[in-house]
Design a protein around this motif. Structure first.
Motif, PDB file in Angstrom:
ATOM      1  N   GLN A   1       6.402  -0.948  -9.079  1.00  0.00           N
ATOM      2  CA  GLN A   1       6.063   0.360  -8.495  1.00  0.00           C
ATOM      3  C   GLN A   1       5.128   1.170  -9.386  1.00  0.00           C
ATOM      4  N   ALA A   2       5.389   1.168 -10.690  1.00  0.00           N
ATOM      5  CA  ALA A   2       4.564   1.949 -11.618  1.00  0.00           C
ATOM      6  C   ALA A   2       3.111   1.505 -11.555  1.00  0.00           C
TER       7      ALA A   2
ATOM      8  N   GLU B   1       0.824  -1.205   0.000  1.00  0.00           N
ATOM      9  CA  GLU B   1       0.000   0.000   0.000  1.00  0.00           C
ATOM     10  C   GLU B   1       0.862   1.260   0.000  1.00  0.00           C
ATOM     11  N   LYS B   2       0.251   2.349  -0.439  1.00  0.00           N
ATOM     12  CA  LYS B   2       0.954   3.630  -0.476  1.00  0.00           C
ATOM     13  C   LYS B   2       0.724   4.361   0.832  1.00  0.00           C
TER      14      LYS B   2
ATOM     15  N   ASN C   1       3.451   8.806   0.540  1.00  0.00           N
ATOM     16  CA  ASN C   1       4.105   8.871  -0.768  1.00  0.00           C
ATOM     17  C   ASN C   1       5.168   7.799  -0.995  1.00  0.00           C
ATOM     18  N   ARG C   2       5.056   6.688  -0.277  1.00  0.00           N
ATOM     19  CA  ARG C   2       5.958   5.565  -0.544  1.00  0.00           C
ATOM     20  C   ARG C   2       5.188   4.263  -0.371  1.00  0.00           C
ATOM     21  N   LEU C   3       5.657   3.226  -1.028  1.00  0.00           N
ATOM     22  CA  LEU C   3       5.010   1.928  -0.938  1.00  0.00           C
ATOM     23  C   LEU C   3       5.567   1.162   0.257  1.00  0.00           C
TER      24      LEU C   3
ATOM     25  N   LYS D   1       7.025  -5.316  -4.883  1.00  0.00           N
ATOM     26  CA  LYS D   1       6.804  -3.906  -4.551  1.00  0.00           C
ATOM     27  C   LYS D   1       7.749  -3.001  -5.353  1.00  0.00           C
TER      28      LYS D   1
ATOM     29  N   ASN E   1       1.417   2.420  -8.181  1.00  0.00           N
ATOM     30  CA  ASN E   1       1.144   3.860  -8.085  1.00  0.00           C
ATOM     31  C   ASN E   1      -0.005   4.306  -8.981  1.00  0.00           C
ATOM     32  N   SER E   2      -0.138   3.656 -10.144  1.00  0.00           N
ATOM     33  CA  SER E   2      -1.181   4.081 -11.091  1.00  0.00           C
ATOM     34  C   SER E   2      -2.437   3.223 -11.029  1.00  0.00           C
TER      35      SER E   2
END
Length: 279
Positions: free
Chosen positions: A252-253, A177-178, A181-183, A248, A256-257
């Protein structure tokens, strides 16, 4: 000649022992999460374990990077989701665009081909998208439905309406989870081994205590056997952590999207190679 024969025997024996070690590890990795937890609990309840941890400080825990305990409310929600239950397709049909889109695809490729797609036998979604001449938006909706459908089917009990292949038992261990601003990695259970981390063993101090005659020969043997079990546990916990951590980092892309098109192609063999284990 005799020396060469002895060397060959030693090499063969070493290879057999190595193979036996791998087989033992493979069997250990195949334990269910419940069986693995019971194994760890039994170890941690052992009086010898607690004596080595609290009296001699030979055993501790080393936390994993980016693993954070999930808030209790979210943990409860995921526990409910992870339980086996009735497969609910209606939840996947909330988007009003889905039903007409599925009818369109079904009329073009036929029921048999569509069934294969749902069964996961023919996963060539891209070819179907091209054949049905779906727009970018339609393709996104269609792929999202197929992904969610197959995932929910794996996480729930088999439905009598569909004849799915037998999947291995799925255990919900953690979520990515985010946060700020980081996973991060959120283990499902508060007592998860991912939160505790792996066991750290102070072999240097153990050697010192042996030199100080703190342990008898029988105690040394028992402690050594316990350490081997802890190392075996560490192999599994570290492997599970590395799988999640690499997913993770590599995806990441996508995380995040949320766009399936941002998924990086990653096979099981490639991931195994990255973390240094057999697929």
């Amino acid at each position: 000649m005799l020396s060469s024969y002895k060397m060959e025997i030693r090499q063969t024996t070493a290879q057999k022992l190595k193979l036996m070690g791998r087989m033992k590890l493979a069997q250990f990795l195949s334990l269910s999460e419940n069986e693995f937890k019971e194994y760890i609990d039994k170890i941690e309840e052992n009086p010898l374990f607690n004596e080595l941890r609290y009296k001699y400080h030979l055993i501790g825990y080393k936390r994993f990077h980016d693993v954070i305990e999930k808030p209790s409310s979210l943990r409860l929600k995921e526990e409910l989701i992870s339980q086996e239950g009735n497969f609910n397709v209606e939840e996947l049909m909330e988007n009003p665009e889905i039903l007409p889109l599925l009818k369109k695809v079904g009329s073009i490729i036929g029921i048999e081909e569509f069934n294969k797609l749902l069964h996961g036998k023919d996963g060539q979604i891209r070819k179907i998208i091209e054949k049905c001449d779906l727009s970018n938006q339609e393709a996104k909706i269609f792929k999202d439905f197929i992904n969610k459908f197959q995932l929910q089917k794996i996480l729930t009990s088999s439905s009598s309406d569909f004849s799915f292949p037998s999947y291995p038992k799925v255990f919900l261990i953690a979520s990515i989870e985010k946060e700020d601003n980081r996973l991060v990695i959120h283990p499902l259970k508060k007592e998860s081994y991912l939160i505790k981390g792996k066991f750290s063993i102070n072999y240097y101090r153990f050697k010192e205590l042996i030199g100080e005659k703190k342990f008898s020969s029988s105690q040394i043997n028992k402690i050594s056997a316990l350490f081997k079990k802890l190392e075996l546990i560490n192999r599994r916990t570290t492997t599970i952590y590395q799988v999640i951590y690499h997913l993770k980092e590599i995806q990441q892309a996508f995380f995040n999207s949320g766009n399936p098109e941002d998924l990086f192609p990653l096979s099981q063999s490639e991931l195994a190679h990255r973390i240094g284990v057999h697929p």
